[in-house]
Design an enzyme around this catalytic site. Structure first.
Site, PDB file in Angstrom:
ATOM      1  N   ILE A  39       0.822  -1.211   0.000  1.00 39.96           N
ATOM      2  CA  ILE A  39       0.000   0.000   0.000  1.00 39.96           C
ATOM      3  C   ILE A  39       0.866   1.276   0.000  1.00 39.96           C
ATOM      4  O   ILE A  39       0.398   2.354  -0.379  1.00 39.96           O
ATOM      5  CB  ILE A  39      -0.966   0.003   1.218  1.00 39.96           C
ATOM      6  N   HIS A 107      -0.121  -2.743  14.859  1.00 41.53           N
ATOM      7  CA  HIS A 107      -0.256  -1.275  14.881  1.00 41.53           C
ATOM      8  C   HIS A 107       0.065  -0.696  16.250  1.00 41.53           C
ATOM      9  O   HIS A 107       0.791   0.283  16.371  1.00 41.53           O
ATOM     10  CB  HIS A 107      -1.695  -0.865  14.499  1.00 41.53           C
ATOM     11  N   LYS A 125      -5.389   2.370   8.750  1.00 39.80           N
ATOM     12  CA  LYS A 125      -6.646   1.966   9.370  1.00 39.80           C
ATOM     13  C   LYS A 125      -6.785   0.457   9.292  1.00 39.80           C
ATOM     14  O   LYS A 125      -6.208  -0.132   8.377  1.00 39.80           O
ATOM     15  CB  LYS A 125      -7.843   2.649   8.718  1.00 39.80           C
ATOM     16  N   ARG A 195      -5.098 -10.303   5.544  1.00 33.27           N
ATOM     17  CA  ARG A 195      -6.427  -9.836   5.946  1.00 33.27           C
ATOM     18  C   ARG A 195      -7.340 -10.983   6.398  1.00 33.27           C
ATOM     19  O   ARG A 195      -8.385 -10.744   6.987  1.00 33.27           O
ATOM     20  CB  ARG A 195      -7.086  -9.083   4.796  1.00 33.27           C
ATOM     21  N   ASP A 207     -10.707  -4.646   7.862  1.00 32.88           N
ATOM     22  CA  ASP A 207     -10.008  -4.040   6.730  1.00 32.88           C
ATOM     23  C   ASP A 207     -10.889  -3.108   5.906  1.00 32.88           C
ATOM     24  O   ASP A 207     -10.465  -2.028   5.509  1.00 32.88           O
ATOM     25  CB  ASP A 207      -9.460  -5.155   5.828  1.00 32.88           C
TER      26      ASP A 207
END
Ligand SMILES: *[C@@H]1O[C@H](CO)[C@@H](O)[C@H](O)[C@H]1NC(C)=O
Ligand SMILES: *[C@@H]1O[C@H](CO)[C@@H](O)[C@H](O)[C@H]1NC(C)=O
Ligand SMILES: *[C@@H]1O[C@H](CO)[C@@H](O)[C@H](O)[C@H]1NC(C)=O
Length: 384
Positions: A39, A107, A125, A195, A207
């Protein structure tokens, strides 16, 4: 035809922007990326090229070779690899801000460590696996006087803001219901994609559902009071491949979210088109948005006052900010850099917003019985 040409131009310029020259009187913010994530080019590396005050300076990965190959491909100066790579990047005095696109379950740990080291953090996110961890990260950021932003990039784009302005104008009266979707056909995510891995924070609701929940809360303008129902299809015992949830909100508003990481083909053979639509039903009309998440390539905002003709709006730029080829991530970077530089951002996603979003995600998992994704085992040093 001309709209297809302009679409191609926007996407091409988004990926290969004219590179901005550094400003003579402003020191650029140097970013380090945790992980050689797929990403990162769209979320930060490409947007940074056209921002005169953003430099992607370093990347870290567990494998030095992987970090080095990524750095070479993206023209990144500094590489950190091996078991201590993430910490070394975080500790690098050259670096001002960390981009954290690690798997959700990491995270919390790496954002806490980055904040402890005095770095601003742009955090992918959903913010973490739990609301409690999200609260702790923001508390540490506040305590340290650092910027922490959950990367809900779509909120920074003119489309979401234009829709919100139409709602707030009162033209269509109060909101009665919302439906927000984010679903892609099977085949885009590989079966072994992270995911789908519960232990590191997998699930469609995490996700993709995080966007649908955020958009529901943003457009409705009030917070859900209860989860009315949840339906899901499972990928594995604790991981939802698809989730549909209905909520009750104050003011007799009902909202539905739909997310799916791998929609099966219709009648087993016809691939389904992505569904990135949002519909807001108001007392005196309806707003339909096509592609509220990544609107730069293409989107439409269809406004239909009851009993009147529809109008279609487009919103690629703000009156005083942006270019048609700016991605939602580019708008987000604009706000992030402004915030770090102590200037007012055009939009912000607050601490309270991020904590609430995680609470709603957890409330859906509680209702469905799947349960929240596992808490991090990381325990920050008590001095923080
Ligand atoms: C899920 O991720 C963990 C941590 O990276 C890994 O150990 C495990 O093998 C993964 N599980 C699957 C089913 O891929
Ligand atoms: C609440 O909304 C539903 C569905 O839109 C409607 O049928 C009902 O009359 C509303 N109730 C009140 C008290 O406004
Ligand atoms: C999304 O919205 C567009 C435009 O309103 C519509 O043509 C399309 O069918 C919608 N897609 C889905 C899956 O509802």
């Amino acid at each position: 035809m001309s709209s297809i040409i302009s679409l191609v131009q926007r996407v091409r310029t988004m990926q290969n922007p004219v590179e901005a020259k550094p400003l003579p009187d402003s020191k650029p913010i140097k970013f380090g990326i945790l992980g050689a994530a797929a990403i990162a080019p769209s979320a930060l590396i490409d947007p940074a090229k056209s921002h005169p005050e953003a430099v992607v300076y370093a990347v870290a990965a567990r494998s030095h070779d992987r970090a080095a190959a990524f750095a070479k491909k993206h023209n990144i100066e500094k590489v950190f690899g091996g078991p201590n790579g993430y910490q070394e990047l975080i500790d690098s005095p050259e670096i001002d801000a960390i981009y954290n696109p690690l798997p959700n379950g990491l995270h919390y740990e790496w954002t806490m460590k980055a904040l402890a080291a005095g770095k601003h953090v742009l955090l992918e996110k959903p913010a973490a696996n739990t609301a409690e961890e999200t609260r702790k990260m923001f508390e540490l950021a506040d305590h340290k006087g650092l910027v922490l932003l959950e990367a809900f990039h779509y909120r920074f784009h003119p489309v979401a803001n234009r829709v919100k302005a139409i709602i707030e104008s009162g033209e269509l009266g109060p909101v009665k219901s919302t439906k927000t979707s984010l679903a892609i056909p099977r085949g885009i995510m590989k079966p072994d994609d992270i995911r789908f891995n519960y232990s590191i924070g997998g699930g469609a609701l995490m996700d993709m559902g995080c966007y649908t929940i955020n958009a529901m809360r943003y457009f409705a303008g009030v917070e859900p009071t209860s989860v009315l129902s949840v339906e899901h299809d499972l990928d594995s015992p604790q991981v939802d491949r698809k989730t549909v949830a209905k909520f009750a909100l104050p003011g007799n508003i009902t909202s539905t979210i739909f997310c799916d990481l791998a929609m099966p083909p219709a009648l087993k053979i016809i691939p389904q088109l992505p569904d990135i639509n949002a519909t807001i039903e108001c007392e005196k009309g309806r707003i339909q948005i096509m592609n509220y998440v990544m609107p730069t390539a293409y989107h439409s905002i269809t406004v239909t006052p009851t009993g009147k003709k529809s109008r279609v709006e487009k919103a690629y730029t703000f009156p005083d900010l942006g270019e048609p080829w700016w991605s939602s991530y580019r708008y987000q970077l604009e706000a992030f850099i402004n915030k770090v530089k102590g200037r007012p951002p055009h939009v912000w996603v607050t601490k309270e917003d991020s904590i609430k979003n995680m609470e709603v995600i957890e409330s859906v998992y509680a209702k469905s019985g799947l349960g929240s994704r596992p808490k991090s085992e990381y325990v920050p040093p008590s001095s923080e």
